[in-house]
Design a protein around this motif. Structure first.
Motif, PDB file in Angstrom:
ATOM      1  N   LEU A  81      -6.786  -3.767  -3.149  1.00  7.67           N
ATOM      2  CA  LEU A  81      -5.746  -4.174  -2.216  1.00  7.67           C
ATOM      3  C   LEU A  81      -6.140  -5.417  -1.421  1.00  7.67           C
ATOM      4  CD1 LEU A  81      -4.876  -0.608  -0.941  1.00  7.67           C
ATOM      5  CD2 LEU A  81      -3.457  -2.026  -2.447  1.00  7.67           C
ATOM      6  N   THR A 133      -7.201   1.374  -3.391  1.00  2.00           N
ATOM      7  CA  THR A 133      -6.207   2.437  -3.329  1.00  2.00           C
ATOM      8  C   THR A 133      -6.830   3.825  -3.297  1.00  2.00           C
ATOM      9  OG1 THR A 133      -5.975   2.400  -5.737  1.00  2.00           O
ATOM     10  CG2 THR A 133      -4.415   1.083  -4.458  1.00  2.00           C
ATOM     11  N   SER A 134      -8.084   3.949  -3.802  1.00  4.55           N
ATOM     12  CA  SER A 134      -8.729   5.258  -3.816  1.00  4.55           C
ATOM     13  C   SER A 134     -10.234   5.091  -3.886  1.00  4.55           C
ATOM     14  CB  SER A 134      -8.263   6.088  -5.020  1.00  4.55           C
ATOM     15  OG  SER A 134      -8.775   5.540  -6.223  1.00  4.55           O
ATOM     16  N   ILE A 138       0.865  -1.186   0.000  1.00  6.86           N
ATOM     17  CA  ILE A 138       0.000   0.000   0.000  1.00  6.86           C
ATOM     18  C   ILE A 138       0.897   1.229   0.000  1.00  6.86           C
ATOM     19  CG2 ILE A 138      -1.841   1.233   1.209  1.00  6.86           C
ATOM     20  CD1 ILE A 138      -2.630  -1.409   2.492  1.00  6.86           C
ATOM     21  N   THR A 185      -6.548   5.449   0.994  1.00  9.29           N
ATOM     22  CA  THR A 185      -7.316   4.249   0.684  1.00  9.29           C
ATOM     23  C   THR A 185      -8.788   4.391   1.035  1.00  9.29           C
ATOM     24  OG1 THR A 185      -6.719   3.277   2.831  1.00  9.29           O
ATOM     25  CG2 THR A 185      -5.363   2.684   0.937  1.00  9.29           C
ATOM     26  N   GLY A 213      -6.685  -1.199  -8.678  1.00  5.61           N
ATOM     27  CA  GLY A 213      -6.760  -0.510  -7.395  1.00  5.61           C
ATOM     28  C   GLY A 213      -7.174  -1.367  -6.218  1.00  5.61           C
TER      29      GLY A 213
END
Length: 245
Positions: free
Chosen positions: A182, A203-204, A141, A147, A180
């Motif tokens: 995780l 991630t976003s 990460i 996140t 994206g």
């Protein structure tokens, strides 16, 4: 809040000594566990008094940092709601019961326990979990603060459980392969196989929202409403990482 033995046990549970230690039947007979040690995974919700939040969170962050360095720890995450507030959400994974027992004796856990009676607004709520999706390797990460983390509890009708579970598990691998992603893990509650729990990391926000629009979700979306035994309501939480590694 008066200190009691029961309160101390709950305090230790929320910070790493899972209630599973007190109820071995949740993961099967003790003899089976002794023969083949199984991972221990659970989440906990902690409501903190507003005026105590800064101090309690500092101690919890140190507990998370030190816990991750323990030999038997797989992961230890501390979240708060994206919109703010004084609720903490812990997600913990341990190699086995022995690792949890060892954690219960550590100074960093005892530092959390020492603050519980004065700092918490309500008794912590802890839920042991049974994993349904296969364990996946952790992904690095780069920016934990950015996140999007999603915790979802879904109570389904008993007659819909098998169909819902199969359809939900079909979403796991496409989700993990999505840009994206995780983590995407599926469980049911140790004390209720009709209560499913999903923990996602992205991630976003943008990549999480893009995932929701993908066609691999359509079969699950099609049976979602008819499967619910109770409204989703507070069962879905959007979280931010408060204790990045």
């Amino acid at each position: 809040m008066t200190t009691t033995i029961g309160a101390a046990i709950r305090s230790m549970a929320l910070a790493g000594t899972a209630a599973i230690l007190l109820t071995p039947s949740l993961n099967g007979p003790a003899s089976a566990q002794d023969a083949a040690p199984a991972p221990v995974e659970f989440h906990a919700t902690i409501s903190v008094k507003p005026e105590a939040m800064d101090g309690f969170l500092a101690v919890m962050r140190e507990n998370a940092r030190a816990s991750r360095a323990e030999e038997g720890n797989v992961s230890f995450d501390v979240y708060g709601r994206e919109e703010g507030g004084n609720e903490l959400f812990l997600m913990e994974r341990w190699a086995d019961r022995a690792a949890v027992e060892a954690h219960g004796r550590t100074p960093h856990l005892q530092a959390v326990v020492a603050r519980v009676d004065g700092d918490l607004a309500a008794a912590p709520q802890e839920q042991p979990l049974v994993r349904l999706s296969p364990m996946a390797p952790e992904k690095p990460i780069a920016n934990p603060a950015a996140t999007r983390n999603v915790a979802v509890t879904i109570h389904v009708k008993p007659e819909m459980r098998e169909r819902f579970q199969a359809t939900l598990l079909d979403v796991v691998e496409p989700s993990r392969a999505a840009p994206g992603n995780l983590a995407f893990d599926v469980y049911h509650h140790a004390d209720d196989e009709n209560a499913f729990f999903i923990m996602e990391r992205w991630t976003s926000v943008a990549e999480h929202e893009a995932h929701l629009e993908q066609p691999y979700n359509e079969p699950l979306n099609a049976i979602f409403e008819e499967s619910l035994a109770q409204p989703l309501g507070e069962g879905r939480r959007l979280l931010k990482d408060l204790a990045p590694s």
